[in-house]
Write a protein that holds these residues in place. Sequence first.
Motif, PDB file in Angstrom:
ATOM      1  N   GLN A   9     -53.913  -7.384   0.393  1.00  0.00           N
ATOM      2  CA  GLN A   9     -52.737  -7.526  -0.461  1.00  0.00           C
ATOM      3  C   GLN A   9     -53.061  -8.237  -1.776  1.00  0.00           C
ATOM      4  O   GLN A   9     -52.358  -8.062  -2.792  1.00  0.00           O
ATOM      5  CB  GLN A   9     -51.620  -8.285   0.283  1.00  0.00           C
ATOM      6  CG  GLN A   9     -51.917  -9.731   0.621  1.00  0.00           C
ATOM      7  CD  GLN A   9     -52.593  -9.880   1.963  1.00  0.00           C
ATOM      8  OE1 GLN A   9     -53.178  -8.918   2.455  1.00  0.00           O
ATOM      9  NE2 GLN A   9     -52.495 -11.069   2.556  1.00  0.00           N
ATOM     10  N   TYR A  10     -54.156  -9.036  -1.768  1.00  0.00           N
ATOM     11  CA  TYR A  10     -54.516  -9.748  -2.991  1.00  0.00           C
ATOM     12  C   TYR A  10     -55.195  -8.848  -4.030  1.00  0.00           C
ATOM     13  O   TYR A  10     -55.447  -9.287  -5.157  1.00  0.00           O
ATOM     14  CB  TYR A  10     -55.423 -10.932  -2.664  1.00  0.00           C
ATOM     15  CG  TYR A  10     -54.713 -12.025  -1.923  1.00  0.00           C
ATOM     16  CD1 TYR A  10     -53.712 -12.772  -2.540  1.00  0.00           C
ATOM     17  CD2 TYR A  10     -55.026 -12.308  -0.598  1.00  0.00           C
ATOM     18  CE1 TYR A  10     -53.057 -13.772  -1.867  1.00  0.00           C
ATOM     19  CE2 TYR A  10     -54.362 -13.306   0.094  1.00  0.00           C
ATOM     20  CZ  TYR A  10     -53.369 -14.040  -0.546  1.00  0.00           C
ATOM     21  OH  TYR A  10     -52.707 -15.033   0.118  1.00  0.00           O
ATOM     22  N   LEU A  11     -55.477  -7.616  -3.690  1.00  0.00           N
ATOM     23  CA  LEU A  11     -56.073  -6.684  -4.659  1.00  0.00           C
ATOM     24  C   LEU A  11     -55.106  -6.378  -5.796  1.00  0.00           C
ATOM     25  O   LEU A  11     -55.502  -5.827  -6.830  1.00  0.00           O
ATOM     26  CB  LEU A  11     -56.482  -5.386  -3.961  1.00  0.00           C
ATOM     27  CG  LEU A  11     -57.686  -5.497  -3.010  1.00  0.00           C
ATOM     28  CD1 LEU A  11     -57.899  -4.180  -2.285  1.00  0.00           C
ATOM     29  CD2 LEU A  11     -58.951  -5.882  -3.789  1.00  0.00           C
ATOM     30  N   VAL A  12     -53.843  -6.747  -5.563  1.00  0.00           N
ATOM     31  CA  VAL A  12     -52.867  -6.538  -6.627  1.00  0.00           C
ATOM     32  C   VAL A  12     -53.228  -7.351  -7.874  1.00  0.00           C
ATOM     33  O   VAL A  12     -52.785  -7.057  -9.001  1.00  0.00           O
ATOM     34  CB  VAL A  12     -51.450  -6.922  -6.129  1.00  0.00           C
ATOM     35  CG1 VAL A  12     -51.329  -8.430  -5.946  1.00  0.00           C
ATOM     36  CG2 VAL A  12     -50.374  -6.417  -7.078  1.00  0.00           C
ATOM     37  N   GLY A  13     -54.080  -8.356  -7.714  1.00  0.00           N
ATOM     38  CA  GLY A  13     -54.515  -9.171  -8.852  1.00  0.00           C
ATOM     39  C   GLY A  13     -55.297  -8.385  -9.891  1.00  0.00           C
ATOM     40  O   GLY A  13     -55.480  -8.841 -11.032  1.00  0.00           O
ATOM     41  N   LEU A  14     -55.750  -7.182  -9.536  1.00  0.00           N
ATOM     42  CA  LEU A  14     -56.497  -6.362 -10.502  1.00  0.00           C
ATOM     43  C   LEU A  14     -55.626  -5.893 -11.670  1.00  0.00           C
ATOM     44  O   LEU A  14     -56.142  -5.401 -12.675  1.00  0.00           O
ATOM     45  CB  LEU A  14     -57.114  -5.154  -9.793  1.00  0.00           C
ATOM     46  CG  LEU A  14     -58.235  -5.486  -8.780  1.00  0.00           C
ATOM     47  CD1 LEU A  14     -58.694  -4.223  -8.070  1.00  0.00           C
ATOM     48  CD2 LEU A  14     -59.408  -6.154  -9.497  1.00  0.00           C
ATOM     49  N   ILE A  15     -54.313  -6.047 -11.523  1.00  0.00           N
ATOM     50  CA  ILE A  15     -53.439  -5.636 -12.644  1.00  0.00           C
ATOM     51  C   ILE A  15     -53.666  -6.535 -13.861  1.00  0.00           C
ATOM     52  O   ILE A  15     -53.274  -6.176 -14.987  1.00  0.00           O
ATOM     53  CB  ILE A  15     -51.956  -5.679 -12.225  1.00  0.00           C
ATOM     54  CG1 ILE A  15     -51.516  -7.112 -11.890  1.00  0.00           C
ATOM     55  CG2 ILE A  15     -51.680  -4.742 -11.082  1.00  0.00           C
ATOM     56  CD1 ILE A  15     -50.032  -7.251 -11.627  1.00  0.00           C
ATOM     57  N   PHE A  16     -54.307  -7.699 -13.655  1.00  0.00           N
ATOM     58  CA  PHE A  16     -54.591  -8.569 -14.805  1.00  0.00           C
ATOM     59  C   PHE A  16     -55.662  -7.975 -15.715  1.00  0.00           C
ATOM     60  O   PHE A  16     -55.936  -8.508 -16.791  1.00  0.00           O
ATOM     61  CB  PHE A  16     -55.018  -9.955 -14.312  1.00  0.00           C
ATOM     62  CG  PHE A  16     -53.875 -10.769 -13.771  1.00  0.00           C
ATOM     63  CD1 PHE A  16     -52.981 -11.393 -14.638  1.00  0.00           C
ATOM     64  CD2 PHE A  16     -53.675 -10.891 -12.398  1.00  0.00           C
ATOM     65  CE1 PHE A  16     -51.937 -12.138 -14.145  1.00  0.00           C
ATOM     66  CE2 PHE A  16     -52.634 -11.626 -11.908  1.00  0.00           C
ATOM     67  CZ  PHE A  16     -51.749 -12.256 -12.773  1.00  0.00           C
ATOM     68  N   VAL A  17     -56.292  -6.892 -15.289  1.00  0.00           N
ATOM     69  CA  VAL A  17     -57.196  -6.160 -16.195  1.00  0.00           C
ATOM     70  C   VAL A  17     -56.442  -5.731 -17.434  1.00  0.00           C
ATOM     71  O   VAL A  17     -56.968  -5.778 -18.568  1.00  0.00           O
ATOM     72  CB  VAL A  17     -57.814  -4.952 -15.460  1.00  0.00           C
ATOM     73  CG1 VAL A  17     -58.534  -4.046 -16.449  1.00  0.00           C
ATOM     74  CG2 VAL A  17     -58.753  -5.428 -14.366  1.00  0.00           C
ATOM     75  N   ALA A  18     -55.195  -5.312 -17.235  1.00  0.00           N
ATOM     76  CA  ALA A  18     -54.375  -4.889 -18.379  1.00  0.00           C
ATOM     77  C   ALA A  18     -54.136  -6.062 -19.328  1.00  0.00           C
ATOM     78  O   ALA A  18     -54.104  -5.891 -20.556  1.00  0.00           O
ATOM     79  CB  ALA A  18     -53.042  -4.330 -17.884  1.00  0.00           C
ATOM     80  N   GLY A  41     -66.407  -7.561 -21.034  1.00  0.00           N
ATOM     81  CA  GLY A  41     -67.027  -7.146 -19.775  1.00  0.00           C
ATOM     82  C   GLY A  41     -67.250  -8.299 -18.823  1.00  0.00           C
ATOM     83  O   GLY A  41     -67.047  -8.189 -17.596  1.00  0.00           O
ATOM     84  N   VAL A  42     -67.679  -9.465 -19.362  1.00  0.00           N
ATOM     85  CA  VAL A  42     -67.881 -10.642 -18.519  1.00  0.00           C
ATOM     86  C   VAL A  42     -66.573 -11.081 -17.873  1.00  0.00           C
ATOM     87  O   VAL A  42     -66.517 -11.426 -16.683  1.00  0.00           O
ATOM     88  CB  VAL A  42     -68.507 -11.781 -19.345  1.00  0.00           C
ATOM     89  CG1 VAL A  42     -68.470 -13.097 -18.563  1.00  0.00           C
ATOM     90  CG2 VAL A  42     -69.932 -11.430 -19.731  1.00  0.00           C
ATOM     91  N   ARG A  43     -65.493 -11.027 -18.656  1.00  0.00           N
ATOM     92  CA  ARG A  43     -64.201 -11.436 -18.095  1.00  0.00           C
ATOM     93  C   ARG A  43     -63.725 -10.450 -17.019  1.00  0.00           C
ATOM     94  O   ARG A  43     -63.086 -10.851 -16.028  1.00  0.00           O
ATOM     95  CB  ARG A  43     -63.171 -11.567 -19.219  1.00  0.00           C
ATOM     96  CG  ARG A  43     -63.516 -12.718 -20.155  1.00  0.00           C
ATOM     97  CD  ARG A  43     -62.534 -12.831 -21.300  1.00  0.00           C
ATOM     98  NE  ARG A  43     -62.930 -13.912 -22.193  1.00  0.00           N
ATOM     99  CZ  ARG A  43     -62.249 -14.257 -23.289  1.00  0.00           C
ATOM    100  NH1 ARG A  43     -61.145 -13.604 -23.607  1.00  0.00           N
ATOM    101  NH2 ARG A  43     -62.675 -15.247 -24.049  1.00  0.00           N
ATOM    102  N   PHE A  44     -64.008  -9.170 -17.228  1.00  0.00           N
ATOM    103  CA  PHE A  44     -63.713  -8.185 -16.176  1.00  0.00           C
ATOM    104  C   PHE A  44     -64.427  -8.540 -14.875  1.00  0.00           C
ATOM    105  O   PHE A  44     -63.843  -8.515 -13.791  1.00  0.00           O
ATOM    106  CB  PHE A  44     -64.136  -6.777 -16.623  1.00  0.00           C
ATOM    107  CG  PHE A  44     -63.132  -6.071 -17.505  1.00  0.00           C
ATOM    108  CD1 PHE A  44     -61.814  -6.512 -17.575  1.00  0.00           C
ATOM    109  CD2 PHE A  44     -63.501  -4.967 -18.248  1.00  0.00           C
ATOM    110  CE1 PHE A  44     -60.899  -5.868 -18.383  1.00  0.00           C
ATOM    111  CE2 PHE A  44     -62.592  -4.314 -19.047  1.00  0.00           C
ATOM    112  CZ  PHE A  44     -61.276  -4.761 -19.131  1.00  0.00           C
ATOM    113  N   VAL A  45     -65.689  -8.884 -15.003  1.00  0.00           N
ATOM    114  CA  VAL A  45     -66.478  -9.217 -13.820  1.00  0.00           C
ATOM    115  C   VAL A  45     -65.917 -10.464 -13.124  1.00  0.00           C
ATOM    116  O   VAL A  45     -65.785 -10.508 -11.890  1.00  0.00           O
ATOM    117  CB  VAL A  45     -67.956  -9.420 -14.202  1.00  0.00           C
ATOM    118  CG1 VAL A  45     -68.750  -9.969 -13.004  1.00  0.00           C
ATOM    119  CG2 VAL A  45     -68.572  -8.118 -14.668  1.00  0.00           C
ATOM    120  N   ILE A  46     -65.570 -11.497 -13.913  1.00  0.00           N
ATOM    121  CA  ILE A  46     -65.009 -12.728 -13.328  1.00  0.00           C
ATOM    122  C   ILE A  46     -63.723 -12.420 -12.565  1.00  0.00           C
ATOM    123  O   ILE A  46     -63.513 -12.877 -11.429  1.00  0.00           O
ATOM    124  CB  ILE A  46     -64.754 -13.778 -14.425  1.00  0.00           C
ATOM    125  CG1 ILE A  46     -66.081 -14.252 -15.022  1.00  0.00           C
ATOM    126  CG2 ILE A  46     -63.967 -14.956 -13.862  1.00  0.00           C
ATOM    127  CD1 ILE A  46     -65.905 -15.139 -16.242  1.00  0.00           C
TER     128      ILE A  46
END
Length: 889
Positions: A9-18, A41-46
Amino acid sequence: MLFEFTHPQYLVGLIFVAVLLWAFRYSLTDFSKTQRYFSLGVRFVILILIVFALSGLTLLSSTREKMLVFLLDQSRSVDLAANEKARQFIETAQKIAGKTPIQIVTFAANPQIQNSATPVFSSSDFVRKEVAASELVELPEQSERSEFLDVNATNIAAALAPALALIPPRYVPHLVILSDGNETEGDILTAAVRGGVTISTVPLPASAEPEVQLADIKLPAQIRQGEPFYIDIVIQSNYRIAGTITLYKNSFKVIEETKPLEIGENIFRFRQSADDQRQQEFSVTVRAVGDTILDNNQVSGLLFTGGKPRVLIIDSEPKTIRDLTSALREQDITAEVRPPEGTPRTLEELDQFDAVILSNVPATSLTIHQMNLLRIYLTDLGGGLMMLGGEQSFGLGGYYKTPIEEILPVRCDFEKEKEKPSLAISLVIDRSGSMGGQKMELAKDAAKAAVELLSPRDFATVIAFDHESYVVSAMQSVVSTGTINAAISTIEAAGGTNIYSGLFDAYEQLRRTSAKLKHVILLTDGHSAPGDYEGIVRQMVNDQITVSTVGVGDADNELLKMIAENGKGRHYSCNDPQAIPQIFAKETITAGKSAIHEMPFVPVIITPTEVLANIDIETAPPLLGYVVTRAKPTSQFILATQNETGTGDPLLIWWRYGLGMSAAFSSDAKSRWGAEWLTWAGYSKFWAQIIRQIMRKSDQRGSAIEIRQHSGKIHLTLDVTDEEKYGYINEATGQTTVIYPDLNKEEIMLQHTAPGRYEAVVDLEQPNYSGGYHFQTVLKSGEKTIVSQSRGVMIGYPEELRLKPTNNNLLQQIAESTGGLFDPKPEELFEPDQTRTAWRATPLWSYLLALAAGFFVLDVLLRRIDFRYFENPSFLLSLRKTRIFTKKS
């Protein structure tokens, strides 16, 4: 190698990519485009690393590492020798286990997990117990096992679930059952196949200790009265010895002989004949020198006899009911008379009779258990019940709100006539500390019921006492019982015992009232402080106040008896607190002196019935009195009283309740009120036809019922033939009502299994629960009842105590069906399993967070250093000067 998320359920945090993309689009930084994209790119990885860590990213790798759980049988069929073999096997396995973890679950009727030495945790969210080879699990001693387990049954299947729960997911489970394989509960073979795990079995030897066991007593299903028959007694023995066999018939010894016992099954036959009892219990015991277990040396069986109907009459004075007994015998009805002390205490005893008559028996002479037995006898076994009138019957007998009143067609309270004198009653209740718990609650319930029995023209007061007296509810008219009952509910137990203060306050409350009748009911369970009891009682009697006393348990009954005798009342010594409500109800109605009408009257027919078709009631002589009752709404009002004022109260009334029928006759059948009826020509016929109307209807023509117990089940077989058409009766429907020894009941549908044969099977959830099991079986074709029979079976000792060899066949089937080993050596259990693997879970969250921290440092560097300086230092210097100039401007 696989990956999984434990908290997806915590995968929803990937919306912060936007959010990162939006920030990149509108960023005001003047870094080079390359540096800005690299920072993004570094921030994406973090972000991805943190989200994956929160989501519980786990690495799954396959493993063949085993964990063994030994399931050790500790039931009574496993003797010391077998237990020692199991102990040696497990200890050997522990010593050679190496790194293979081991656990032990002991079981009998229930499982018990053995404590292990060291805690080990798995990848899941809870801690489990695990032990290595060098840390041996402590096994229970044979003498200690009963402390943990119910050893009177064997349920191997029940041990599977806790055994599997002990094994973490990272191990390949392997269960090892050490047992004699003689299960008495559950289905281990089905449970093993469904479990989907490897199970090996180690057979334990059957008991070699000297043992003699009564295996069975075989009786015919039913015989005629006086018919001779044979009883076959089956005895199992594992050694040659002489055994003394004793046969009892209804608790009376009829045969005792010494017979030689051979190894194996021994069958002995004894000849007997049936008497006039409908149901007879035969018990047999065996004694032999050297016998190890004595609990399996007795069995019982029930024999049913067809013959004359049998009626049980309970009367407070048995000699006074002889006329009714003789009248019934003239009409071919066998009647047995007993005092209240002889009231049956078991269903087996009650089931011998087709009807029960209570003649002038107070509720205080019966226990709640006996009343409940009568209710079950009526509702579930189809028996008949009749109550006759008398000064201790119906409400006068204290039956208000009892199981007996529930099944009678009349209410045991009544509406007092206006011309009857008013009553003032004082309830004096001991509230000392010894009255706490159930006694106090029953006393309060009894007081409330007594108040409810009063009419609006009556008065009541409630006094409670400990070391002093308290007026709980002052003397008041019983217009509304709610206020008085609410006050009664506030009584709490505490303090000492001072009866005198309670009597004094009761006297003060009663002497000021204008009621014609005044009565005190005193309840206590202790010994009182001294006081002038004779003086206060003398004053009460001078003021026309009567006193009755109730002593509960270890009360001072000598003092209470003196108070009751001097107070012209009654004393009750009550050992069972459950009887308190019946005593209060009896006293309340008796004190009112309005429940009995003693004047001649002639019965009048209200509802014509075929039962009285050949009896000329109009020419019957008058009866001299009756007890006032009220008919219940759905009852059949047959006869009523009639005097100068016209038709009055119920005299004869009945109804069907459950499978049986109950009736009430508010006058009596003896010389007090029925003196002139004793010489009436229709006396015998009247009572015989009434009894035949209410008694159990047993239609057993062309039918035979057989009941057998085997392997924790009771099998009922009903064979039915059509005597007119000389064929089988098929396509009928039926059910049997089973009443268990604890008086719980269950309805089971009959299954049509062969021409004219219907069967039912009862699974005994507690095969070690001994006692009588009763079956009321009814078979119908449409609306017509073909069969209605009551039968029973006695269950003696638990199945666990039977002599049986080791069930190698079952143990081998378990091993073969699950891919395990049968009778393996300890070292064979640790050989690699090439067919099964387990997934070992490695949580990656710590690694992910460490990587995220490293990338975070890199991100800080990307935000603090302009990498164009390393490409063109002069450009960076001119840019810095421009910024300084702009700032000064």
